[in-house]
Design an enzyme around this catalytic site. Structure first.
Site, mmCIF file in Angstrom:
data_model
loop_
_atom_site.group_PDB
_atom_site.id
_atom_site.type_symbol
_atom_site.label_atom_id
_atom_site.label_comp_id
_atom_site.label_asym_id
_atom_site.label_seq_id
_atom_site.Cartn_x
_atom_site.Cartn_y
_atom_site.Cartn_z
ATOM 1 C CG HIS A 252 6.193 -5.252 1.554
ATOM 2 N ND1 HIS A 252 4.867 -4.933 1.625
ATOM 3 C CD2 HIS A 252 6.479 -5.893 2.709
ATOM 4 C CE1 HIS A 252 4.364 -5.344 2.768
ATOM 5 N NE2 HIS A 252 5.324 -5.930 3.453
ATOM 6 C CD GLN B 237 4.562 -7.676 6.767
ATOM 7 O OE1 GLN B 237 5.181 -7.404 5.739
ATOM 8 N NE2 GLN B 237 5.171 -7.933 7.919
ATOM 9 C CB CYS C 88 1.505 -4.902 -1.691
ATOM 10 S SG CYS C 88 1.641 -3.639 -2.947
ATOM 11 C CD GLU C 89 -5.068 -3.076 0.711
ATOM 12 O OE1 GLU C 89 -5.711 -4.125 0.861
ATOM 13 O OE2 GLU C 89 -5.298 -2.045 1.379
ATOM 14 C CG HIS C 90 -1.002 0.230 -1.167
ATOM 15 N ND1 HIS C 90 -0.328 0.098 0.025
ATOM 16 C CD2 HIS C 90 -2.268 0.573 -0.851
ATOM 17 C CE1 HIS C 90 -1.148 0.358 1.020
ATOM 18 N NE2 HIS C 90 -2.327 0.650 0.529
ATOM 19 C CG HIS C 91 2.731 -0.714 -5.532
ATOM 20 N ND1 HIS C 91 2.885 -0.535 -4.170
ATOM 21 C CD2 HIS C 91 3.001 0.482 -6.106
ATOM 22 C CE1 HIS C 91 3.254 0.707 -3.932
ATOM 23 N NE2 HIS C 91 3.323 1.354 -5.087
ATOM 24 C CB CYS D 258 5.578 -2.405 -4.001
ATOM 25 S SG CYS D 258 5.204 -2.460 -2.248
HETATM 26 ZN ZN LIG Z 1 2.993 -1.934 -2.516
#
Ligand SMILES: [Zn+2]
Length: 224
Positions: free
Chosen positions: A182, A154, A113-116, A184
């Site tokens: 996910h 996603q 995931c690009e956020h975490h 995260c």
């Molecule tokens: Zn994430």
């Protein structure tokens, strides 16, 4: 080594920019040589580990920054660079055009995931109705793999795969379904260990709500 097609990759990249589905990125930087990127990332990762208070003189930790940098550049984020785009051999469709679709199920999705920057672990189902050309079956898996190997959300991953399959096969009728866990969500934050995320991207005949085709696709995608 799997075969790649950088020229096709460049066209796909351009197409995704045109339709607004490309990952936000600085493509000049993406094309910097791997060895240089590994050096820089290892240096920064050293700083992160030191800041956390880890002792980088320890045998077990000393090579971690370099290991992480190599993993990023040569393994899990190779899908940022379209030079790594898979060769997609296409053959003429001699079976005539009807509404029968080709479907590939349980395609392994290993992304981040690009956020975490933690794991997305999932399965994809990909279908299209062949028009003039047919794509080798393993190529559907390769396209899924390529776009998985970059920091992702996603929803965009699902759209990028659908758009690219449509572009390569010249078929307007494409559907992609992904169910992903996910990490995260699982290992931090809300720590929900049982939930999964479902995303669907459809084009053409598969996009018609309440159509038999769409129903058939969703049934196939959800049957495990
Ligand atoms: Zn994430």
């Amino acid at each position: 080594m799997e075969k790649t097609d950088a020229a096709l990759g460049a066209k796909v990249h351009e197409h995704l920019i045109n339709v607004g589905l490309e990952t936000p990125m600085n493509y000049e930087q993406v094309q910097v040589k791997d060895d240089k990127k590994i050096k820089v990332i290892a240096k920064h990762f050293t700083a992160i580990m030191e800041e956390l208070g880890l002792d980088l003189t320890d045998d077990s930790l000393i090579d971690t920054p370099n290991r992480v940098a190599k993993m990023y550049v040569r393994e899990i984020f190779t899908g940022l660079n379209y030079d790594n785009f898979p060769k997609c051999t296409r053959i003429e469709n001699k079976m005539g055009q009807n509404n029968s679709f080709v479907l590939e199920r349980n395609v392994n999705v290993q992304s981040n995931c690009e956020h975490h920057f933690v794991v997305i672990d999932g399965k994809a189902t990909v279908a299209y109705i062949p028009k003039k050309t047919i794509l080798g079956l393993s190529k559907l898996n390769r396209v899924v793999q390529f776009f998985s190997k970059r920091p992702q959300v996603q929803e965009r991953l699902t759209e990028q795969i659908a758009e690219t399959i449509s572009y390569i096969t010249e078929s307007p009728d494409v559907a992609v379904y992904i169910e992903g866990v996910h990490y995260c969500v699982k290992s931090r934050g809300i720590q929900d260990v049982t939930s999964s995320t479902m995303t669907l991207a459809t084009r053409g005949a598969f996009a018609e709500t309440n159509s038999e085709l769409r129903r058939e696709f969703l049934n196939s995608a959800r049957m495990r």
